[in-house]
Design a protein around this motif. Sequence first.
Motif, PDB file in Angstrom:
ATOM      1  N   ARG A  16       0.891  -1.160   0.127  1.00 60.58           N
ATOM      2  CA  ARG A  16      -0.016   0.087   0.021  1.00 60.58           C
ATOM      3  C   ARG A  16       0.910   1.239  -0.076  1.00 60.58           C
ATOM      4  O   ARG A  16       0.502   2.308  -0.712  1.00 60.58           O
ATOM      5  CB  ARG A  16      -0.850  -0.183   1.253  1.00 60.58           C
ATOM      6  N   GLN A  17       2.027   1.190   0.830  1.00 60.01           N
ATOM      7  CA  GLN A  17       2.765   2.518   0.862  1.00 60.01           C
ATOM      8  C   GLN A  17       3.899   2.492  -0.423  1.00 60.01           C
ATOM      9  O   GLN A  17       4.370   3.619  -0.316  1.00 60.01           O
ATOM     10  CB  GLN A  17       3.603   2.355   2.253  1.00 60.01           C
ATOM     11  N   ALA A  18       4.036   1.570  -1.097  1.00 53.99           N
ATOM     12  CA  ALA A  18       4.808   1.645  -2.202  1.00 53.99           C
ATOM     13  C   ALA A  18       4.506   2.635  -3.193  1.00 53.99           C
ATOM     14  O   ALA A  18       3.227   3.017  -3.603  1.00 53.99           O
ATOM     15  CB  ALA A  18       4.840   0.344  -2.976  1.00 53.99           C
ATOM     16  N   SER A  19       5.202   3.584  -3.900  1.00 50.11           N
ATOM     17  CA  SER A  19       5.066   4.557  -4.773  1.00 50.11           C
ATOM     18  C   SER A  19       4.489   4.027  -6.063  1.00 50.11           C
ATOM     19  O   SER A  19       3.790   4.374  -6.778  1.00 50.11           O
ATOM     20  CB  SER A  19       6.223   5.369  -5.135  1.00 50.11           C
ATOM     21  N   VAL A  20       5.065   2.744  -6.440  1.00 59.04           N
ATOM     22  CA  VAL A  20       4.620   1.957  -7.750  1.00 59.04           C
ATOM     23  C   VAL A  20       4.702   0.301  -7.444  1.00 59.04           C
ATOM     24  O   VAL A  20       5.596   0.134  -6.743  1.00 59.04           O
ATOM     25  CB  VAL A  20       5.229   2.448  -9.124  1.00 59.04           C
ATOM     26  N   CYS A  21       3.724  -0.312  -7.878  1.00 57.36           N
ATOM     27  CA  CYS A  21       4.024  -1.732  -8.056  1.00 57.36           C
ATOM     28  C   CYS A  21       4.149  -2.389  -9.333  1.00 57.36           C
ATOM     29  O   CYS A  21       3.067  -2.094 -10.122  1.00 57.36           O
ATOM     30  CB  CYS A  21       2.784  -2.618  -7.344  1.00 57.36           C
ATOM     31  N   TYR A  22       5.066  -3.088  -9.549  1.00 58.85           N
ATOM     32  CA  TYR A  22       5.363  -3.472 -10.958  1.00 58.85           C
ATOM     33  C   TYR A  22       5.064  -4.917 -11.028  1.00 58.85           C
ATOM     34  O   TYR A  22       5.647  -5.788 -10.211  1.00 58.85           O
ATOM     35  CB  TYR A  22       7.077  -3.550 -11.438  1.00 58.85           C
ATOM     36  N   VAL A  23       3.978  -5.271 -11.818  1.00 62.19           N
ATOM     37  CA  VAL A  23       3.341  -6.640 -11.937  1.00 62.19           C
ATOM     38  C   VAL A  23       4.190  -7.306 -13.174  1.00 62.19           C
ATOM     39  O   VAL A  23       3.904  -6.940 -14.370  1.00 62.19           O
ATOM     40  CB  VAL A  23       1.972  -6.651 -12.186  1.00 62.19           C
ATOM     41  N   TYR A  24       5.018  -8.365 -12.876  1.00 59.97           N
ATOM     42  CA  TYR A  24       5.859  -8.797 -13.928  1.00 59.97           C
ATOM     43  C   TYR A  24       4.905 -10.425 -14.286  1.00 59.97           C
ATOM     44  O   TYR A  24       4.840 -11.011 -13.424  1.00 59.97           O
ATOM     45  CB  TYR A  24       7.226  -9.591 -13.328  1.00 59.97           C
TER      46      TYR A  24
ATOM     47  N   THR B 146      -1.324 -12.844  -5.100  1.00 57.97           N
ATOM     48  CA  THR B 146      -1.469 -11.780  -5.861  1.00 57.97           C
ATOM     49  C   THR B 146      -2.646 -10.943  -5.376  1.00 57.97           C
ATOM     50  O   THR B 146      -2.835  -9.601  -6.095  1.00 57.97           O
ATOM     51  CB  THR B 146      -1.343 -11.975  -7.153  1.00 57.97           C
ATOM     52  N   LEU B 147      -3.620 -11.237  -4.991  1.00 61.53           N
ATOM     53  CA  LEU B 147      -4.939 -10.514  -4.620  1.00 61.53           C
ATOM     54  C   LEU B 147      -4.734  -9.240  -3.975  1.00 61.53           C
ATOM     55  O   LEU B 147      -4.952  -8.251  -4.320  1.00 61.53           O
ATOM     56  CB  LEU B 147      -5.984 -11.433  -3.909  1.00 61.53           C
ATOM     57  N   GLN B 148      -3.825  -9.436  -2.724  1.00 63.00           N
ATOM     58  CA  GLN B 148      -3.570  -8.026  -2.136  1.00 63.00           C
ATOM     59  C   GLN B 148      -2.562  -7.299  -2.866  1.00 63.00           C
ATOM     60  O   GLN B 148      -2.584  -6.067  -2.532  1.00 63.00           O
ATOM     61  CB  GLN B 148      -2.959  -8.571  -0.828  1.00 63.00           C
ATOM     62  N   GLU B 149      -1.735  -7.896  -3.556  1.00 63.52           N
ATOM     63  CA  GLU B 149      -0.829  -7.207  -4.495  1.00 63.52           C
ATOM     64  C   GLU B 149      -1.536  -6.347  -5.739  1.00 63.52           C
ATOM     65  O   GLU B 149      -0.855  -5.415  -6.318  1.00 63.52           O
ATOM     66  CB  GLU B 149       0.066  -8.161  -5.022  1.00 63.52           C
ATOM     67  N   LEU B 150      -2.643  -6.711  -5.984  1.00 63.08           N
ATOM     68  CA  LEU B 150      -3.480  -6.021  -6.901  1.00 63.08           C
ATOM     69  C   LEU B 150      -4.367  -4.878  -6.182  1.00 63.08           C
ATOM     70  O   LEU B 150      -4.483  -3.612  -6.687  1.00 63.08           O
ATOM     71  CB  LEU B 150      -4.606  -6.936  -7.608  1.00 63.08           C
ATOM     72  N   LEU B 151      -4.720  -5.133  -4.788  1.00 61.27           N
ATOM     73  CA  LEU B 151      -5.826  -4.285  -4.280  1.00 61.27           C
ATOM     74  C   LEU B 151      -4.765  -3.179  -3.491  1.00 61.27           C
ATOM     75  O   LEU B 151      -5.335  -2.060  -3.704  1.00 61.27           O
ATOM     76  CB  LEU B 151      -6.267  -4.995  -3.040  1.00 61.27           C
ATOM     77  N   ALA B 152      -3.673  -3.593  -2.687  1.00 59.86           N
ATOM     78  CA  ALA B 152      -3.145  -2.484  -2.070  1.00 59.86           C
ATOM     79  C   ALA B 152      -2.611  -1.353  -2.531  1.00 59.86           C
ATOM     80  O   ALA B 152      -2.567  -0.245  -2.149  1.00 59.86           O
ATOM     81  CB  ALA B 152      -2.153  -3.036  -0.974  1.00 59.86           C
ATOM     82  N   PRO B 153      -1.775  -1.542  -3.610  1.00 57.92           N
ATOM     83  CA  PRO B 153      -0.977  -0.217  -4.240  1.00 57.92           C
ATOM     84  C   PRO B 153      -1.872   0.518  -4.939  1.00 57.92           C
ATOM     85  O   PRO B 153      -2.989   0.155  -5.469  1.00 57.92           O
ATOM     86  CB  PRO B 153      -0.157  -0.963  -5.152  1.00 57.92           C
ATOM     87  N   LYS B 154      -1.816   1.856  -4.876  1.00 56.94           N
ATOM     88  CA  LYS B 154      -2.286   2.945  -5.680  1.00 56.94           C
ATOM     89  C   LYS B 154      -2.021   2.833  -7.026  1.00 56.94           C
ATOM     90  O   LYS B 154      -2.855   2.984  -8.028  1.00 56.94           O
ATOM     91  CB  LYS B 154      -1.951   4.324  -4.975  1.00 56.94           C
ATOM     92  N   HIS B 155      -0.821   2.754  -7.423  1.00 57.79           N
ATOM     93  CA  HIS B 155      -0.554   2.732  -8.835  1.00 57.79           C
ATOM     94  C   HIS B 155       0.141   1.313  -9.226  1.00 57.79           C
ATOM     95  O   HIS B 155       1.224   0.892  -8.513  1.00 57.79           O
ATOM     96  CB  HIS B 155       0.510   3.709  -9.092  1.00 57.79           C
ATOM     97  N   VAL B 156      -0.416   0.643  -9.914  1.00 60.82           N
ATOM     98  CA  VAL B 156       0.064  -0.735 -10.630  1.00 60.82           C
ATOM     99  C   VAL B 156       0.417  -0.567 -12.074  1.00 60.82           C
ATOM    100  O   VAL B 156      -0.403  -0.041 -12.659  1.00 60.82           O
ATOM    101  CB  VAL B 156      -1.033  -1.999 -10.101  1.00 60.82           C
ATOM    102  N   VAL B 157       1.633  -1.139 -12.338  1.00 63.94           N
ATOM    103  CA  VAL B 157       1.807  -1.155 -13.710  1.00 63.94           C
ATOM    104  C   VAL B 157       2.367  -2.693 -13.996  1.00 63.94           C
ATOM    105  O   VAL B 157       3.160  -3.324 -13.524  1.00 63.94           O
ATOM    106  CB  VAL B 157       3.359  -0.376 -13.953  1.00 63.94           C
TER     107      VAL B 157
END
Length: 795
Positions: free
Chosen positions: A151-159, A188-199
């Motif tokens: 959630r606190q990450a500036s960006v989440c990169y989804v590989y 990966t469910l929380q990794e989709l929901l938590a970050p504000k910006h997902v690439v």
Amino acid sequence: MPRFLDTFTGEFRWIVDPSTISYAILSHTWRSEKEGGEQSYADVRQLWLTVAAERATRSPPLGGDSDIKDGASSSISLPIPTDTDILAPEPGPDKPVEILSHPGLCDKIKGVCKIAREAGYRLVWVDSCCIDKSSSAELAETINMMFELYRQASVCYVYLADILDVSTGLRLPDSKFYRCRWHTRGWTLQELLAPKHVVFLTASWVAFGTKMSFATTLQRITGIEFNVLTGRAPLSSVSVASRMSWAASRQTTRVEDEAYSLLGIFGVHMPPIYGEGRNAFLRLQEEIIKTIPDQSIFAWGATLKLHSLNSAGSDQESSSEPTLLAPSPRSFYSPSSVLSLSPRAFLERLRMGARERDDKLSEDVLPPLHCVFTPQGVRLQLLCVDLTSIPAIADMFVPHWSFGRPEQRVGECVEPVHRVRAHLLALLRCGDSRGGLLALALFRPEARGEESRGMYIGTHAACDAPQCPFHPPYRLVRIQSEDVLHAIRSHILPTPIEVFLLRDLSGPFSGSVPREHLNSTIPINLWPTTNTPVSRDSDSTTPGESLTTFRLAPDSEIELGSLECTISPLICTRPDDTQIVLTTFVTAPPEMAEFTFKLDHRQVLQITVALTHVPNREETRWNTRVQFTVDNLFHVPEPSGEDDSADARDATGPSEPGCSFCGARRCKVWPAPYAEREYGNRTLLITDRAVVPERVVAQAEFNVHIKAEINLKDGVMQQSWYEYMRLLRLTLECPPHCFEEPTSDIKELWLSVGLSEAWYAKNPLGEPPPLKIESYEPSESTTTLYSVLADTVIP
């Protein structure tokens, strides 16, 4: 205090408070060990030691920032970094050599460091290498704070390793993006929901979209509302049941991670205990109940929809466990959303269609949302309706033979177990998106001792009757029509009732509960297609080249041999394309070392396993009924020359030289009495898919008598209150080697026959009267077996 990776040097950095810095984070699916696995913290740490040692042999000792403390050469100075080390200048000629170009570092870590560095991020967090999993304390801390890290990450990169390049049509239902493995994993469910910006990135690290630009597509894939994906609605605005449904179709490698991966989504914390199995998900639900005032957590499983006072249907076919807590997230799969209702919204729905206000239905009479977990069950207060006062609704809970939905009834089930039916309807403070209310059907268990564990949830007790293809109990009742609501309002009890409900199935449970369909499965080809040839010869053990064959488990002969018992060859017959019949005989000698007496008969256990293909519905996965039957037969040798009596059968026939079982020239076969209510039958529903890595497909147990007094003259068999018995366990299982190639179908199933030593036990049915023995009529399959046993060899 999490550990980060420096994107310029590949060094580890400790950061006390991640909310004070800007960093990138990686979301990905882990490769299996066969694919090479993922590079761990220990692997990267060892690589740093190797690089440092190589550098030390070429130059004087170097200082630098590193997380490396143990195992380094004494000539190398590698101080532990602090949270201020991030302010150090970029590496130069006089700084430690970076490892990001080292061939020993995996491409995934190199790739995420490169793309984060180019975007201006000095730090990145990667779950595979930034957690020291050898430290249980660090692992527990990271699991509980992982949602916050994302959630606190500036960006989440989804590989996405399964998308090789950017192509058109990624938003179409048959696209590679729809079929990505990333959408099926639990973490990966929380990794989709938590970050504000997902690439989203391809396998070659090319960005092709963001969570915002794919929000509508993601909603169709995951079932998560658009407003939640775009951050317009907080997670707390979604009911517990709906949040659980997002994880219903996802899988985790460790069963405990089904629960741990959901901690942040519900804002709860608990220590991870790997090895506790499915108890982790039960603990998660308890923590949610303590934290979130939302009874939708009880709204899961098979649902009966009341259209009117004389019509019902089903919304779904799911688990029918009679418990308050769900066994796994898969129990929450539902096509329609479940809403948590405020007291006012609940009363408004309950009063729907009422012409005048009912003063007895006010917020003051609503029970508190408070649960207490006790050894007697989960204690809570609920608004209840006595179903005996509404016969029209109670009648719809009567189980019927059904080949489709509940309205497609073809006859009422007459099994004795169905005398146990729901007598209370407990209203939950939640509803569906169509304006209806949800309730739990409650009944008391019939078996002795089980009432101390709490009331069961279900419209009726589960049925094992072989003639009943489908009428599983429904645990949830959906109420929408005005006439049903009016009947409930008229007969609702004036005050809430305090009830104790069954928490889970960790202890004994009377009635069959289908084995849960777990993560990975392999097909079992039990039933032929229209083009599959099927051999129906009675002595054939290969009914078709493409169909699963059957054989006795090799360990069965060894186990039975240790008891001086023998087992006959397994006979497999296919009367038609919808039936498989397996038959074998276990013979026990009259003299056994475990007895101080000699029996006057030889015991023969006729074991029959009947598999029947039942009509397959889209709403259910159970398509095969397995019936285990045991006939306990006593072979009593006759004196030579004695005439046949009318109440027993000549086992050998006039053309046979002697009995195949007891060896006597002539003998009488007496069916022994049973020590159980099921009278030698066990029936359950299974699916034609084997769960990986579980070998058991179906299993049944029987208590069989060993000794009884037989009066040959009067045809009476005398039992006593205490009996010599054996435990017989029958298991239809997959061979151990069938999971070595998980992509191929299971070619063979084993029938395992286990028998215990004798024990002197109290008859479960109490003191029985003497049993009058009528003539024993063999089945057609038994008659055939007597004639083929001598010519059949064990496969």
